[in-house]
Motif scaffolding. Structure first.
Motif, PDB file in Angstrom:
ATOM      1  N   LEU A   1      84.805 -50.750  39.492  1.00  0.00           N
ATOM      2  CA  LEU A   1      84.200 -51.052  40.782  1.00  0.00           C
ATOM      3  C   LEU A   1      85.121 -51.872  41.677  1.00  0.00           C
ATOM      4  O   LEU A   1      85.009 -51.802  42.901  1.00  0.00           O
ATOM      5  N   VAL A   2      86.008 -52.643  41.061  1.00  0.00           N
ATOM      6  CA  VAL A   2      86.997 -53.449  41.783  1.00  0.00           C
ATOM      7  C   VAL A   2      88.228 -53.580  40.903  1.00  0.00           C
ATOM      8  O   VAL A   2      88.185 -53.326  39.704  1.00  0.00           O
ATOM      9  N   GLU A   3      89.329 -53.998  41.504  1.00  0.00           N
ATOM     10  CA  GLU A   3      90.546 -54.261  40.736  1.00  0.00           C
ATOM     11  C   GLU A   3      90.435 -55.573  39.959  1.00  0.00           C
ATOM     12  O   GLU A   3      90.828 -55.661  38.807  1.00  0.00           O
ATOM     13  N   ASP A   4      89.910 -56.591  40.646  1.00  0.00           N
ATOM     14  CA  ASP A   4      89.809 -57.937  40.080  1.00  0.00           C
ATOM     15  C   ASP A   4      88.331 -58.303  39.957  1.00  0.00           C
ATOM     16  O   ASP A   4      87.613 -58.377  40.962  1.00  0.00           O
ATOM     17  N   TYR A   5      87.871 -58.528  38.733  1.00  0.00           N
ATOM     18  CA  TYR A   5      86.452 -58.808  38.501  1.00  0.00           C
ATOM     19  C   TYR A   5      85.935 -59.969  39.339  1.00  0.00           C
ATOM     20  O   TYR A   5      84.764 -60.005  39.729  1.00  0.00           O
ATOM     21  N   ALA A   6      86.779 -60.935  39.655  1.00  0.00           N
ATOM     22  CA  ALA A   6      86.353 -62.116  40.404  1.00  0.00           C
ATOM     23  C   ALA A   6      86.018 -61.787  41.855  1.00  0.00           C
ATOM     24  O   ALA A   6      85.394 -62.599  42.538  1.00  0.00           O
ATOM     25  N   THR A   7      86.398 -60.602  42.319  1.00  0.00           N
ATOM     26  CA  THR A   7      86.135 -60.229  43.714  1.00  0.00           C
ATOM     27  C   THR A   7      84.941 -59.292  43.863  1.00  0.00           C
ATOM     28  O   THR A   7      84.616 -58.895  44.984  1.00  0.00           O
ATOM     29  N   TYR A   8      84.282 -58.946  42.768  1.00  0.00           N
ATOM     30  CA  TYR A   8      83.118 -58.064  42.868  1.00  0.00           C
ATOM     31  C   TYR A   8      82.002 -58.802  43.602  1.00  0.00           C
ATOM     32  O   TYR A   8      81.603 -59.900  43.214  1.00  0.00           O
ATOM     33  N   GLY A   9      81.498 -58.207  44.647  1.00  0.00           N
ATOM     34  CA  GLY A   9      80.562 -58.873  45.549  1.00  0.00           C
ATOM     35  C   GLY A   9      79.188 -59.186  44.987  1.00  0.00           C
ATOM     36  O   GLY A   9      78.513 -60.080  45.484  1.00  0.00           O
ATOM     37  N   HIS A  10      78.750 -58.455  43.971  1.00  0.00           N
ATOM     38  CA  HIS A  10      77.406 -58.662  43.430  1.00  0.00           C
ATOM     39  C   HIS A  10      77.495 -59.340  42.059  1.00  0.00           C
ATOM     40  O   HIS A  10      76.948 -58.858  41.068  1.00  0.00           O
ATOM     41  N   SER A  11      78.187 -60.456  42.045  1.00  0.00           N
ATOM     42  CA  SER A  11      78.428 -61.182  40.805  1.00  0.00           C
ATOM     43  C   SER A  11      78.631 -62.661  41.109  1.00  0.00           C
ATOM     44  O   SER A  11      79.018 -63.034  42.215  1.00  0.00           O
ATOM     45  N   SER A  12      78.402 -63.468  40.102  1.00  0.00           N
ATOM     46  CA  SER A  12      78.662 -64.901  40.230  1.00  0.00           C
ATOM     47  C   SER A  12      80.097 -65.251  39.839  1.00  0.00           C
ATOM     48  O   SER A  12      80.465 -66.426  39.814  1.00  0.00           O
ATOM     49  N   ALA A  13      80.917 -64.260  39.560  1.00  0.00           N
ATOM     50  CA  ALA A  13      82.292 -64.514  39.117  1.00  0.00           C
ATOM     51  C   ALA A  13      83.090 -65.329  40.129  1.00  0.00           C
ATOM     52  O   ALA A  13      83.838 -66.236  39.753  1.00  0.00           O
ATOM     53  N   ALA A  14      82.944 -65.023  41.416  1.00  0.00           N
ATOM     54  CA  ALA A  14      83.706 -65.754  42.441  1.00  0.00           C
ATOM     55  C   ALA A  14      83.329 -67.235  42.466  1.00  0.00           C
ATOM     56  O   ALA A  14      84.162 -68.090  42.772  1.00  0.00           O
ATOM     57  N   TYR A  15      82.087 -67.546  42.124  1.00  0.00           N
ATOM     58  CA  TYR A  15      81.649 -68.935  42.056  1.00  0.00           C
ATOM     59  C   TYR A  15      82.434 -69.678  40.973  1.00  0.00           C
ATOM     60  O   TYR A  15      82.958 -70.774  41.203  1.00  0.00           O
ATOM     61  N   TYR A  16      82.511 -69.076  39.803  1.00  0.00           N
ATOM     62  CA  TYR A  16      83.178 -69.726  38.674  1.00  0.00           C
ATOM     63  C   TYR A  16      84.697 -69.619  38.746  1.00  0.00           C
ATOM     64  O   TYR A  16      85.404 -70.569  38.421  1.00  0.00           O
ATOM     65  N   GLU A  17      85.207 -68.487  39.148  1.00  0.00           N
ATOM     66  CA  GLU A  17      86.656 -68.247  39.102  1.00  0.00           C
ATOM     67  C   GLU A  17      87.398 -68.686  40.351  1.00  0.00           C
ATOM     68  O   GLU A  17      88.546 -69.112  40.278  1.00  0.00           O
ATOM     69  N   LEU A  18      86.763 -68.551  41.515  1.00  0.00           N
ATOM     70  CA  LEU A  18      87.444 -68.849  42.774  1.00  0.00           C
ATOM     71  C   LEU A  18      86.889 -70.082  43.480  1.00  0.00           C
ATOM     72  O   LEU A  18      87.394 -70.474  44.522  1.00  0.00           O
ATOM     73  N   GLY A  19      85.830 -70.653  42.936  1.00  0.00           N
ATOM     74  CA  GLY A  19      85.228 -71.839  43.536  1.00  0.00           C
ATOM     75  C   GLY A  19      84.452 -71.563  44.807  1.00  0.00           C
ATOM     76  O   GLY A  19      84.203 -72.478  45.591  1.00  0.00           O
ATOM     77  N   LEU A  20      84.044 -70.310  45.027  1.00  0.00           N
ATOM     78  CA  LEU A  20      83.281 -69.969  46.223  1.00  0.00           C
ATOM     79  C   LEU A  20      81.817 -70.363  46.053  1.00  0.00           C
ATOM     80  O   LEU A  20      81.261 -70.286  44.953  1.00  0.00           O
TER      81      LEU A  20
END
Length: 186
Positions: free
Chosen positions: A155-174
């Motif tokens: 769905l994406v190249e980098d899991y941390a950039t998938y829009g329907h996930s909390s990954a960006a919160y944990y990985e990118l501090g968003l």
């Protein structure tokens, strides 16, 4: 995973999976991702912490931490599935996808049809597994966040950039208004 079982313990963390009927990509086809976020709003109002999530085209994984005695996990999930099912059917009707609606209609069991149920949107049960320690919680969190790039999914190249996930919160501090950091639990 445990299905058709009561999950009434409070202040525990549960790894939950809700799967669309026949693994159909209903969230995607109905453009119903927003229905999940509305459910998340209700979870927060009902005293349930959301520690992590990913909304895939045909299923949803989340780590939930129910804290209110009047709303244990089974009730929270049941209400969410019902609420999201209405939104999914509405989205499919808006697309005019009659063949998909017929598939969902054919999935309703006779006893449920007699009660007025018209569409089978989710599998009858949900999967829930209690996380017994921090290591298990972190393993499930990692699994959830990598789901968009695992297996058949690209769905994406980098899991941390998938829009329907909390990954960006944990990985990118968003910022993510739905997520409570698991490290902040008492």
């Amino acid at each position: 995973m445990s299905t058709h079982r009561p999950h009434s313990e409070l202040n525990e963390v549960y790894f939950c999976t809700l799967t669309c009927y026949k693994w159909l990509p209903l969230f995607q086809q109905a453009k119903a991702y927003s229905a999940v976020y509305k459910w998340f709003d209700h979870l927060l109002k009902d005293g349930c912490n959301i520690l992590s999530y990913v909304i895939m085209p045909n299923h949803l994984h989340c780590l939930l931490n129910p804290t209110a005695p009047e709303k244990h996990l089974n009730i929270l999930i049941s209400e969410g599935k019902r609420f999201m099912a209405y939104a999914i059917v509405k989205g499919i009707k808006a697309r005019g996808d009659i063949s998909l609606l017929k598939i969902l209609e054919s999935g309703v069991q006779d006893n449920e049809r007699k009660k007025g149920k018209k569409h089978q949107v989710f599998r009858l049960s949900f999967d829930a597994r209690k996380c017994y320690d921090r290591q298990m919680l972190e393993q499930k969190l990692d699994y959830i966040h990598h789901n968009p790039v695992a297996g058949k999914w690209s769905l994406v190249e980098d899991y941390a950039t998938y829009g329907h996930s909390s990954a960006a919160y944990y990985e990118l501090g968003l910022e993510n208004k739905y997520v409570t950091n698991y490290k902040d639990l008492a």
